[in-house]
Design a protein around this motif. Structure first.
Motif, mmCIF file in Angstrom:
data_model
loop_
_atom_site.group_PDB
_atom_site.id
_atom_site.type_symbol
_atom_site.label_atom_id
_atom_site.label_comp_id
_atom_site.label_asym_id
_atom_site.label_seq_id
_atom_site.Cartn_x
_atom_site.Cartn_y
_atom_site.Cartn_z
ATOM 1 N N ALA A 141 -20.111 19.294 -88.703
ATOM 2 C CA ALA A 141 -21.528 19.456 -89.041
ATOM 3 C C ALA A 141 -22.281 18.136 -88.873
ATOM 4 O O ALA A 141 -23.349 18.078 -88.241
ATOM 5 C CB ALA A 141 -21.681 19.967 -90.464
ATOM 6 N N CYS A 159 -23.258 25.640 -97.030
ATOM 7 C CA CYS A 159 -23.878 24.399 -96.539
ATOM 8 C C CYS A 159 -25.367 24.585 -96.237
ATOM 9 O O CYS A 159 -26.081 23.590 -96.050
ATOM 10 C CB CYS A 159 -23.146 23.924 -95.290
ATOM 11 N N CYS A 203 -24.357 23.942 -91.299
ATOM 12 C CA CYS A 203 -22.915 24.154 -91.200
ATOM 13 C C CYS A 203 -22.507 24.229 -89.713
ATOM 14 O O CYS A 203 -23.283 24.665 -88.861
ATOM 15 C CB CYS A 203 -22.535 25.422 -91.942
ATOM 16 N N ASP A 204 -21.255 23.850 -89.470
ATOM 17 C CA ASP A 204 -20.774 23.533 -88.112
ATOM 18 C C ASP A 204 -21.390 24.350 -86.982
ATOM 19 O O ASP A 204 -22.045 23.821 -86.096
ATOM 20 C CB ASP A 204 -19.261 23.743 -88.031
ATOM 21 N N HIS A 217 -24.270 19.963 -96.158
ATOM 22 C CA HIS A 217 -23.047 20.262 -95.408
ATOM 23 C C HIS A 217 -22.028 19.147 -95.606
ATOM 24 O O HIS A 217 -22.304 18.135 -96.270
ATOM 25 C CB HIS A 217 -23.373 20.515 -93.932
ATOM 26 N N CYS A 218 -20.851 19.315 -95.021
ATOM 27 C CA CYS A 218 -19.742 18.376 -95.220
ATOM 28 C C CYS A 218 -20.224 16.941 -95.004
ATOM 29 O O CYS A 218 -20.935 16.649 -94.037
ATOM 30 C CB CYS A 218 -18.613 18.682 -94.249
ATOM 31 N N GLU A 259 -18.665 28.041 -92.144
ATOM 32 C CA GLU A 259 -17.350 27.578 -91.677
ATOM 33 C C GLU A 259 -16.252 27.779 -92.709
ATOM 34 O O GLU A 259 -15.115 28.121 -92.367
ATOM 35 C CB GLU A 259 -17.452 26.098 -91.308
HETATM 36 FE FE1 FES Z 1 -20.119 23.820 -93.670
HETATM 37 FE FE2 FES Z 1 -18.231 21.829 -93.405
HETATM 38 S S1 FES Z 1 -18.009 23.850 -94.214
HETATM 39 S S2 FES Z 1 -20.284 21.873 -92.813
#
Ligand code: FES
Length: 571
Positions: free
Chosen positions: A199, A52, A120-121, A192-193, A84
């Motif tokens: 995130a 991400c 990322c988270d 990212h997601c 993550e």
């Molecule tokens: Fe990185 Fe979801 S895996 S933000």
């Protein structure tokens, strides 16, 4: 402008000044860069093992442009990056470790202000926590969400789509080949997601706390305006240093209250509860679970986005993003309008004219997407110190439910038995998972959204009440009670539940209980033994010092801040 802290390194006219400047000059920096101008650290979580955040070197270059334009001296540095999707046993095990890296990297170096590159988270809370413990002027830039996933003509959301398709595979509704085809379609750009997972939630928290320029949360990673924002951030941090605008003037109680309310309005991740409490602990702002209940649980969800709704972050950006949401909250009297932000203006000044371009994505406060749908805090003899449930992603018909417990002692026990059609379980049962909390996993993994038994999926059952001391991915959904505290591995009452016990969830009463008499629970406690400590290394330190979920799962000795002063020289 007062003399900056970097001059305690670069402004010295002695042997140490030689040491501090001369080695830096091996990069070709001319002597006049050490003349007292603001030195801006760019704290970068770039890593090819954090998918991400792989575009962060480019973002850093745009931040540098802005810093140079404003007369600063940018210096980029790496810190531990937490991916993550890749890092085992869970990225959360290392959030506090990364925060220590950030804190010491900022404090030990000649930095006057810092730009945090987060995506990322766990890269967001770890950087904020570390920076908060130092107290320098600090501003954030998030990496931005990926473009919407597209598969077979439909949108496909990060994480959320995985959980949905995995259940379809397990019920026999989807072929495994089709499932794997989706791999390349779900994540097709940098970023990212792109659901309202952790995130995007934490990027939204950064913006709602006032820690970024307006618009930070939703601009897609590959949109040119993400780079523009980075450049403007570089310009802004230089002025923040000149104005001595430290992070503690932004991260106030009022800012955290705004973030809690914004999290309810966006249908944000339960992980925000843990991260915000941990961050507040670093900066010295009192914040507890009851604040989420009091400020957030009764608020409506305004944003129709996965996993609570249907749209994705790209749609959210085009609809107006966080500024449009904050404007709705402000007009409804649910925003501390005067909270100062890194822009130098109040949060209300930032968003007062924010437009909304699509009311199916961002609803009005008076006509919300879901009423009273914030994160709700539960207590009872299963979680005396609290547990949480995300109402926007739960099934209304299960919010008052009593059922027979089917207990799994560990994640391995769960995986070994859940797919067995002989498992004694029906849709009215309550799945209980133990030993997945901060100490138990260790690291409090995102396993609380337990997949359902295949025999029930084949019957068309799509949700059951699930209770654990784990977290769940921000992209996940269901009637899932999380963060039960104290956790089983710390001797919390969750450890005492046995299969066959009656368990009751009553969201209206804010209660989660096991209906077993006290004498029986006392007898079971006498039989309980704590799990062994990890033998060595970080896991050992973590398990010995991690706080429970309701306290933010920080390490006990990291709570608070030490400031940025380092009186001694290195040689
Ligand atoms: Fe990185 Fe979801 S895996 S933000």
């Amino acid at each position: 402008m007062k003399t900056l802290r970097s001059q305690a390194w670069f402004g010295r006219q002695d042997k140490n000044g030689f040491l501090y400047r001369s080695w830096m000059k091996n990069q070709g920096w001319p002597h006049d860069l050490f003349d007292g101008r603001p030195v801006i650290g760019i704290c970068n979580t770039w890593s090819e093992l954090t998918p991400c955040n792989t575009h962060f070197r480019e973002i850093a270059e745009y931040v540098k442009r802005g810093v140079w334009e404003a007369g600063g001296f940018p210096l980029e540095f790496p810190v531990m990056s937490l991916g993550e999707s890749v890092l085992r046993p869970t990225a959360m095990l290392f959030r506090n470790l990364a925060s220590m890296d950030v804190e010491e990297s900022i404090r030990g170096n000649p930095i006057d202000g810092v730009v945090l590159l987060m995506g990322c988270d766990k890269t967001t809370p770890s950087l904020l926590m570390g920076a908060a413990s130092c107290g320098l002027p600090t501003i954030g830039v998030s990496g931005g969400p990926m473009l919407s996933g597209k598969f077979q003509g439909h949108d496909l959301g990060s994480g959320t789509g995985v959980w949905q398709m995995n259940e379809q595979v397990r019920s026999g509704e989807m072929k495994l080949e089709t499932f794997f085809e989706a791999e390349s379609c779900m994540h097709r750009s940098k970023g990212h997601c792109m659901t309202m997972g952790t995130a995007s939630t934490m990027a939204s928290m950064v913006e709602s706390l006032g820690m970024s320029l307006p618009g930070n949360a939703a601009i897609p990673a590959v949109d040119a305006r993400r780079n523009t924002l980075a450049q403007m951030t570089g310009r802004r941090i230089v002025q923040m240093v000149k104005d001595d605008l430290g992070i503690s003037r932004i991260l106030t109680r009022e800012a955290f209250e705004n973030a809690i309310r914004a999290n309810a309005a966006i249908g944000g991740s339960t992980n925000a509860v843990i991260h915000l409490i941990a961050l507040a602990g670093r900066i010295g702002v009192p914040l507890c679970l009851d604040d989420f209940e009091r400020l957030g649980s009764g608020l409506p969800c305004l944003v129709n986005i996965q996993p609570s709704g249907k749209y994705l972050m790209e749609d959210f950006f085009y609809a107006g993003g966080i500024p449009a949401v904050l404007r709705e909250l402000g007009e409804a009297g649910a925003l501390n309008r005067d909270a100062l932000t890194v822009s130098g203006r109040s949060i209300w000044e930032n968003v007062v004219d924010a437009p909304c371009w699509n009311r199916d994505v961002i609803h009005q406060f008076a006509e919300p997407f879901k009423p009273a749908a914030g994160i709700t805090v539960l207590r009872g003899n299963l979680a005396p110190n609290g547990a949480v449930i995300k109402l926007s992603a739960a099934s209304p018909h299960l919010l008052q439910h009593r059922g027979r417990a089917v207990v799994f002692e560990s994640i391995e026990d769960f995986h070994a038995r859940i797919n067995d059609d002989a498992l004694d379980v029906d849709e009215n049962c309550v799945l209980v998972l133990k030993n997945c909390g901060p100490r138990g996993y260790p690291g409090m993994a995102e396993v609380g959204n337990m997949p359902l038994p295949p025999k029930l999926l084949r019957k068309g059952i799509t949700d059951m009440v699930r209770i654990s001391d784990a977290r769940m991915s921000g992209t996940a959904y269901g009637t899932v009670v999380l963060h039960a505290s104290p956790e089983a591995a710390a001797g919390g009452p969750l450890a005492l539940v046995e299969s066959g016990d009656a368990v009751a969830l009553d969201v209206a009463e804010r209660a989660v209980r096991v209906e077993v008499d006290d004498a029986t629970l006392v007898a079971r406690r006498a039989q309980w033994t704590p799990p062994p400590l990890p033998e060595r290394g970080w896991e050992r330190l973590y398990v010995e010092h991690v706080l429970q979920a309701d306290q933010g799962a920080d390490l006990d000795f990291l709570v608070g801040r030490s400031g940025a002063r380092v009186p001694r020289d290195s040689h």
